[in-house]
Write a protein that holds these residues in place. Structure first.
Motif, PDB file in Angstrom:
ATOM      1  N   PRO A  78     -11.925 -22.053 -10.609  1.00  0.00           N
ATOM      2  CA  PRO A  78     -12.496 -23.268  -9.947  1.00  0.00           C
ATOM      3  C   PRO A  78     -11.491 -24.558  -9.557  1.00  0.00           C
ATOM      4  O   PRO A  78     -11.573 -24.978  -8.468  1.00  0.00           O
ATOM      5  N   GLY A  79     -10.388 -24.548 -10.376  1.00  0.00           N
ATOM      6  CA  GLY A  79      -9.681 -25.733 -10.399  1.00  0.00           C
ATOM      7  C   GLY A  79      -8.239 -25.235  -9.509  1.00  0.00           C
ATOM      8  O   GLY A  79      -7.550 -26.245  -8.859  1.00  0.00           O
ATOM      9  N   GLY A  80      -7.802 -24.118  -9.354  1.00  0.00           N
ATOM     10  CA  GLY A  80      -6.712 -23.857  -8.858  1.00  0.00           C
ATOM     11  C   GLY A  80      -6.588 -23.033  -7.386  1.00  0.00           C
ATOM     12  O   GLY A  80      -7.764 -23.235  -6.771  1.00  0.00           O
ATOM     13  N   SER A  81      -5.619 -22.756  -6.804  1.00  0.00           N
ATOM     14  CA  SER A  81      -5.785 -22.175  -5.331  1.00  0.00           C
ATOM     15  C   SER A  81      -5.759 -20.772  -5.489  1.00  0.00           C
ATOM     16  O   SER A  81      -6.208 -20.239  -4.521  1.00  0.00           O
ATOM     17  N   ARG A  82      -5.034 -20.123  -6.226  1.00  0.00           N
ATOM     18  CA  ARG A  82      -5.193 -18.716  -6.438  1.00  0.00           C
ATOM     19  C   ARG A  82      -6.770 -18.207  -6.894  1.00  0.00           C
ATOM     20  O   ARG A  82      -7.165 -18.868  -7.793  1.00  0.00           O
ATOM     21  N   VAL A  83      -7.245 -17.329  -6.134  1.00  0.00           N
ATOM     22  CA  VAL A  83      -8.428 -16.629  -6.546  1.00  0.00           C
ATOM     23  C   VAL A  83      -8.405 -15.404  -7.414  1.00  0.00           C
ATOM     24  O   VAL A  83      -8.758 -15.423  -8.425  1.00  0.00           O
ATOM     25  N   GLU A  84      -7.740 -14.496  -6.707  1.00  0.00           N
ATOM     26  CA  GLU A  84      -7.693 -13.082  -7.262  1.00  0.00           C
ATOM     27  C   GLU A  84      -6.545 -12.412  -6.717  1.00  0.00           C
ATOM     28  O   GLU A  84      -6.313 -12.310  -5.509  1.00  0.00           O
ATOM     29  N   ASP A  85      -5.675 -11.887  -7.596  1.00  0.00           N
ATOM     30  CA  ASP A  85      -4.829 -10.590  -7.045  1.00  0.00           C
ATOM     31  C   ASP A  85      -5.560  -9.301  -7.539  1.00  0.00           C
ATOM     32  O   ASP A  85      -5.989  -9.220  -8.747  1.00  0.00           O
ATOM     33  N   GLY A  86      -5.409  -8.308  -6.909  1.00  0.00           N
ATOM     34  CA  GLY A  86      -6.142  -7.085  -7.326  1.00  0.00           C
ATOM     35  C   GLY A  86      -5.407  -5.959  -6.480  1.00  0.00           C
ATOM     36  O   GLY A  86      -4.639  -5.963  -5.631  1.00  0.00           O
ATOM     37  N   ASP A  87      -6.064  -4.575  -6.776  1.00  0.00           N
ATOM     38  CA  ASP A  87      -5.776  -3.420  -6.366  1.00  0.00           C
ATOM     39  C   ASP A  87      -6.984  -2.578  -6.391  1.00  0.00           C
ATOM     40  O   ASP A  87      -7.798  -2.660  -7.070  1.00  0.00           O
ATOM     41  N   SER A  88      -7.185  -1.832  -5.279  1.00  0.00           N
ATOM     42  CA  SER A  88      -7.963  -0.590  -4.978  1.00  0.00           C
ATOM     43  C   SER A  88      -7.699   0.542  -4.460  1.00  0.00           C
ATOM     44  O   SER A  88      -6.591   0.814  -4.074  1.00  0.00           O
ATOM     45  N   TRP A  89      -8.542   1.320  -4.027  1.00  0.00           N
ATOM     46  CA  TRP A  89      -8.176   2.733  -3.400  1.00  0.00           C
ATOM     47  C   TRP A  89      -8.978   2.832  -2.121  1.00  0.00           C
ATOM     48  O   TRP A  89     -10.175   2.281  -2.228  1.00  0.00           O
ATOM     49  N   ASP A 101      -5.174  13.000  -0.368  1.00  0.00           N
ATOM     50  CA  ASP A 101      -4.635  12.029  -0.450  1.00  0.00           C
ATOM     51  C   ASP A 101      -5.553  10.783  -0.411  1.00  0.00           C
ATOM     52  O   ASP A 101      -6.610  10.949   0.274  1.00  0.00           O
ATOM     53  N   ALA A 102      -5.258   9.544  -0.987  1.00  0.00           N
ATOM     54  CA  ALA A 102      -5.877   8.343  -1.079  1.00  0.00           C
ATOM     55  C   ALA A 102      -4.961   7.251  -0.689  1.00  0.00           C
ATOM     56  O   ALA A 102      -3.560   7.476  -0.866  1.00  0.00           O
ATOM     57  N   VAL A 103      -5.304   6.179  -0.587  1.00  0.00           N
ATOM     58  CA  VAL A 103      -4.425   5.005  -0.149  1.00  0.00           C
ATOM     59  C   VAL A 103      -4.626   3.949  -1.217  1.00  0.00           C
ATOM     60  O   VAL A 103      -5.753   3.540  -1.527  1.00  0.00           O
ATOM     61  N   ARG A 104      -3.621   3.748  -2.028  1.00  0.00           N
ATOM     62  CA  ARG A 104      -3.835   2.682  -3.082  1.00  0.00           C
ATOM     63  C   ARG A 104      -3.091   1.467  -2.385  1.00  0.00           C
ATOM     64  O   ARG A 104      -2.144   1.536  -1.729  1.00  0.00           O
ATOM     65  N   TRP A 130       0.973  -1.124  -0.045  1.00  0.00           N
ATOM     66  CA  TRP A 130      -0.087  -0.110   0.018  1.00  0.00           C
ATOM     67  C   TRP A 130       0.903   1.217  -0.009  1.00  0.00           C
ATOM     68  O   TRP A 130       2.030   1.125   0.520  1.00  0.00           O
ATOM     69  N   LYS A 131       0.341   2.369  -0.528  1.00  0.00           N
ATOM     70  CA  LYS A 131       1.106   3.639  -0.489  1.00  0.00           C
ATOM     71  C   LYS A 131       0.182   4.687  -0.491  1.00  0.00           C
ATOM     72  O   LYS A 131      -1.058   4.504  -0.908  1.00  0.00           O
ATOM     73  N   VAL A 132       0.544   6.015   0.144  1.00  0.00           N
ATOM     74  CA  VAL A 132      -0.307   7.233   0.165  1.00  0.00           C
ATOM     75  C   VAL A 132      -0.048   8.130  -0.682  1.00  0.00           C
ATOM     76  O   VAL A 132       1.028   8.273  -1.204  1.00  0.00           O
ATOM     77  N   GLY A 133      -1.108   8.634  -1.581  1.00  0.00           N
ATOM     78  CA  GLY A 133      -0.502   9.690  -2.485  1.00  0.00           C
ATOM     79  C   GLY A 133      -2.026  10.057  -3.232  1.00  0.00           C
ATOM     80  O   GLY A 133      -3.177   9.617  -2.860  1.00  0.00           O
ATOM     81  N   PRO A 134      -1.836  10.992  -4.005  1.00  0.00           N
ATOM     82  CA  PRO A 134      -3.199  11.542  -4.677  1.00  0.00           C
ATOM     83  C   PRO A 134      -3.808  10.683  -5.688  1.00  0.00           C
ATOM     84  O   PRO A 134      -2.906   9.791  -6.532  1.00  0.00           O
ATOM     85  N   HIS A 135      -5.193  10.287  -5.656  1.00  0.00           N
ATOM     86  CA  HIS A 135      -5.788   9.537  -6.505  1.00  0.00           C
ATOM     87  C   HIS A 135      -5.593   9.984  -8.060  1.00  0.00           C
ATOM     88  O   HIS A 135      -5.721  11.216  -8.283  1.00  0.00           O
ATOM     89  N   PRO A 136      -5.023   9.433  -9.026  1.00  0.00           N
ATOM     90  CA  PRO A 136      -4.852   9.761 -10.218  1.00  0.00           C
ATOM     91  C   PRO A 136      -6.117  10.527 -11.123  1.00  0.00           C
ATOM     92  O   PRO A 136      -5.845  11.220 -11.862  1.00  0.00           O
ATOM     93  N   GLN A 137      -7.156   9.886 -10.755  1.00  0.00           N
ATOM     94  CA  GLN A 137      -8.354  10.592 -11.484  1.00  0.00           C
ATOM     95  C   GLN A 137      -8.880  11.957 -10.836  1.00  0.00           C
ATOM     96  O   GLN A 137      -9.567  12.654 -11.535  1.00  0.00           O
TER      97      GLN A 137
END
Length: 188
Positions: free
Chosen positions: A123-134, A78-81, A65-72
């Motif tokens: 459904p067959g693997g162990s990883r579900v999702e990598d993601g990012d958000s704000w 500040d926002a936290v990505r 994570w990091k703090v900074g301005p949201h690009p939009q």
């Protein structure tokens, strides 16, 4: 029609008041049989998702994570990505899990929370999702997100069941509310 004496009426009223007090102390409401609002589970950087007394075979972890301005909207402050990883630890039925993610200060006091939804994409693997958000920005938020010391997840599933409100099929699950600014998180 039966007539009550004054003493019988007082006794009946006292019994009803005692029953209402017992229900209130038990955390239940007679209105619809659901549990009253409850506090969220202990927050951490990595959590196993739970829904009431059911533990999902699903872990969610904040990876960065990091703090900074949201690009939009950079002018809004500040926002936290943050980035996260979800992993199945066993058979996961078709489910969408929504959990709270919170930016907290060094004393684990909430600055701001949001939520993320994760679902089984493999459904067959162990990883579900990598993601990012704000989280944020939130103009006028005091002290602001620049004081973020950690980003924590709350383990509780925040979505109601698929039959919420259906008197026949609703399982009665009521998720805890998302913590608000100024509240201290219980950490695990």
């Amino acid at each position: 029609m039966r007539r009550w004496t004054r003493r019988q009426a007082c006794t009946a009223v006292q019994a009803a008041m005692a029953a209402c007090a017992a229900l209130a102390l038990a955390g239940c409401t007679a209105e619809d049989g659901r549990y009253a609002e409850r506090a969220p589970g202990p927050a951490a950087r990595a959590v196993t998702v739970v829904r009431d007394d059911v533990t999902y075979p699903l872990t969610v972890e904040i990876t960065d994570w990091k703090v900074g301005p949201h690009p939009q909207v950079p002018a809004r402050g500040d926002a936290v990505r943050f980035t996260y990883r979800t992993t199945k630890t066993g058979h996961l039925p078709t489910v969408v899990a929504k959990v709270a993610v919170c930016a907290v200060d060094s004393a684990d006091v909430v600055l701001l929370c949001d939520n993320i939804s994760v679902h089984d994409e493999s459904p067959g693997g162990s990883r579900v999702e990598d993601g990012d958000s704000w989280i944020g920005p939130s103009p006028g938020l005091k002290p602001g997100l620049s004081g973020t010391a950690r980003v924590l997840l709350v383990p509780d599933q925040l979505l109601l069941g698929p039959h919420a409100g259906d008197p026949k099929d609703d399982d009665g699950y009521v998720p805890p509310r998302i913590p608000g600014p100024g509240e201290r998180l219980r950490t695990g």
